[in-house]
Design a protein around this motif. Sequence first.
Motif, PDB file in Angstrom:
ATOM      1  N   ALA A  15       6.732   9.693   1.462  1.00 23.83           N
ATOM      2  CA  ALA A  15       5.868   8.752   0.763  1.00 23.83           C
ATOM      3  C   ALA A  15       5.901   7.371   1.410  1.00 23.83           C
ATOM      4  N   HIS A  16       7.085   6.914   1.822  1.00 25.82           N
ATOM      5  CA  HIS A  16       7.174   5.618   2.492  1.00 25.82           C
ATOM      6  C   HIS A  16       6.378   5.628   3.794  1.00 25.82           C
ATOM      7  N   ASN A  17       6.497   6.717   4.537  1.00 30.06           N
ATOM      8  CA  ASN A  17       5.776   6.813   5.798  1.00 30.06           C
ATOM      9  C   ASN A  17       4.265   6.698   5.595  1.00 30.06           C
ATOM     10  N   PHE A  18       3.775   7.387   4.557  1.00 28.86           N
ATOM     11  CA  PHE A  18       2.347   7.332   4.257  1.00 28.86           C
ATOM     12  C   PHE A  18       1.940   5.917   3.858  1.00 28.86           C
ATOM     13  N   TYR A  19       2.825   5.232   3.119  1.00 26.27           N
ATOM     14  CA  TYR A  19       2.518   3.863   2.710  1.00 26.27           C
ATOM     15  C   TYR A  19       2.357   2.970   3.942  1.00 26.27           C
ATOM     16  N   TRP A  20       3.309   3.023   4.860  1.00 28.25           N
ATOM     17  CA  TRP A  20       3.206   2.181   6.063  1.00 28.25           C
ATOM     18  C   TRP A  20       1.999   2.572   6.913  1.00 28.25           C
ATOM     19  N   LYS A  21       1.650   3.837   6.899  1.00 31.22           N
ATOM     20  CA  LYS A  21       0.520   4.306   7.715  1.00 31.22           C
ATOM     21  C   LYS A  21      -0.821   3.816   7.170  1.00 31.22           C
ATOM     22  N   TYR A  22      -0.958   3.830   5.837  1.00 38.00           N
ATOM     23  CA  TYR A  22      -2.274   3.570   5.244  1.00 38.00           C
ATOM     24  C   TYR A  22      -2.416   2.206   4.572  1.00 38.00           C
ATOM     25  N   ARG A  23      -1.334   1.426   4.455  1.00 34.60           N
ATOM     26  CA  ARG A  23      -1.405   0.208   3.640  1.00 34.60           C
ATOM     27  C   ARG A  23      -2.465  -0.766   4.135  1.00 34.60           C
ATOM     28  N   ASP A  24      -2.686  -0.846   5.448  1.00 32.48           N
ATOM     29  CA  ASP A  24      -3.677  -1.785   5.959  1.00 32.48           C
ATOM     30  C   ASP A  24      -5.089  -1.208   5.914  1.00 32.48           C
ATOM     31  N   LEU A  25      -5.184   0.075   5.554  1.00 31.10           N
ATOM     32  CA  LEU A  25      -6.498   0.713   5.458  1.00 31.10           C
ATOM     33  C   LEU A  25      -7.022   0.739   4.023  1.00 31.10           C
ATOM     34  N   ILE A  26      -6.147   0.412   3.073  1.00 29.55           N
ATOM     35  CA  ILE A  26      -6.529   0.377   1.666  1.00 29.55           C
ATOM     36  C   ILE A  26      -6.708  -1.074   1.247  1.00 29.55           C
ATOM     37  N   SER A  27      -7.890  -1.417   0.806  1.00 33.81           N
ATOM     38  CA  SER A  27      -8.147  -2.799   0.401  1.00 33.81           C
ATOM     39  C   SER A  27      -7.521  -3.080  -0.964  1.00 33.81           C
ATOM     40  N   ASP A  28      -7.284  -4.348  -1.240  1.00 28.20           N
ATOM     41  CA  ASP A  28      -6.760  -4.733  -2.550  1.00 28.20           C
ATOM     42  C   ASP A  28      -7.720  -4.303  -3.653  1.00 28.20           C
ATOM     43  N   ARG A  29      -8.996  -4.381  -3.378  1.00 27.70           N
ATOM     44  CA  ARG A  29     -10.004  -3.992  -4.374  1.00 27.70           C
ATOM     45  C   ARG A  29      -9.902  -2.506  -4.690  1.00 27.70           C
ATOM     46  N   GLU A  30      -9.752  -1.680  -3.655  1.00 30.52           N
ATOM     47  CA  GLU A  30      -9.619  -0.231  -3.878  1.00 30.52           C
ATOM     48  C   GLU A  30      -8.346   0.073  -4.645  1.00 30.52           C
TER      49      GLU A  30
END
Length: 260
Positions: A15-30
Amino acid sequence: LWDNLSGITTNKNLAHNFYWKYRDLISDREAEAFRGTYRQKALVSKSDQHRCPCHDRLPETDRPVVLFLGQVYTDSSLVFGIGEWRTPITILEKLCRWCNARDYQLVVKLHPKEKEGGNPINRNANDKLTYRKIQESEALIDLLRENRAIIDSENVFNTYELIQLASVAVTVNSQAGLEAALLGKPVVVAGDAFYGGLGFTLDAPEPHLLDHQMDAARIFRVPGTAAKFGCIFFERYCREKTPAALLSLIQESLSLTKNK
């Protein structure tokens, strides 16, 4: 079943790995949109053994509420993730002392599966195991009586309603802790949680840290990273519990193996 980091998939996962992978691809609005719809989704997606169907109201109290979110005493995520605390009883004793010293109402929500569920390996009934462990500790019983604590061993209170009433939620590493953070509640994590250590929880992996983290939780505001992690975890990392989703995972694994 499919996680490639550890056999203890309920506690150690990517789960942590996925967070670091996608965090910059998910906007605050989403992320905030996900948070807004999460509770409704969670209520309909819970398995039977995790449901809290009753809606008894918690007795009124003029004290702020600390909610302890329990887990099945023998669950692998608790056994392998509780670390220095050893048992939930130790956590409850120290937590109750903190509540008594600061005039907080302690509410202990035991896992619904402990009332009617059983061990999946030997089929033995759980038979309120954590509640029985609590009763074996005279020191804890005295502290609970002094606090006039409420222990829900019969699954009569809805977990989400308790979270809404709570000022602070505490758990070893239950997913309910993440859900509390998504609902904007400060969460103190005592064990090794898959969502811990990312800044939106207060971590107390050792007993001497609990009082400090509980004091910090009184003024803690849950940052937006909780919504972002929740969005990534539930929408990108988790898969549906269906035969089709399982088949897709198997096909992906075979494809990766073949490419190697």
